[in-house]
Motif scaffolding. Sequence first.
Motif: not given
Length: 221
Positions: A28-30, A32, A156-157, A192, A194
């Motif tokens: 997924t792009k999101k 968490s 990324s998270v 960024d 990600v």
Amino acid sequence: MPQSNPPKIHKVIDDFGRLPLADTPLATKKLSATPETILAMAIDAMIKSRPISHDLSQKAVSTLLKAGYHDIKTLEKSTWDERTMVLKDGGYNRYREQGATNLGELAELVLGVYDGDLNNLHKASDGNVQKVRALMKEIRGLGALGADIFLNNVQSVWPDMAPFIDSRSLKAAEEAGIETDLNAIFKELKGDCVEMSRLANGLSMMRLEKKVKEVEGVDGE
């Protein structure tokens, strides 16, 4: 300050960049920082730290996550035989027995030391990258390479882990004519996390596919 060569950075991301846990049920792009996501990243790092092809290791990771092993309760309840069969189904034949053992030990460590959530490892490190790396290396079957693979993704998270690129991928960046000043690169990516992860994974993929020359010809600034 050395130039980070923006055109080449963006070409690596565009052509080779991969989001964490790409080609798995969790893609997924999101993303968490759920316990399941962090455990999945640890499993991904463990499997990919073995000297086998990327395609084969990717298939094995996807198969393990389809079996629900990124859920600590599911992983804990699984038997050694069950884990062995899942790894076999994923084509992870050469290391399936050791892998099954290591996955069982991973569940024990996460439950026994980190109360079922590897986010507690992050808290124990006080946001220090080298402490996280050292703690991850304590996971049997993961080691130094696995810790680096984990950090490539988890930044990324866990934003305080960024900017991170493993040493082998940094060497590939240098060979492609990209300066290795991580702060300069991170600034180019506007902080960024990600995108930083996509770059780290892109450099790794570029190295594995021996595609450094495809980036060498891009004009810098």
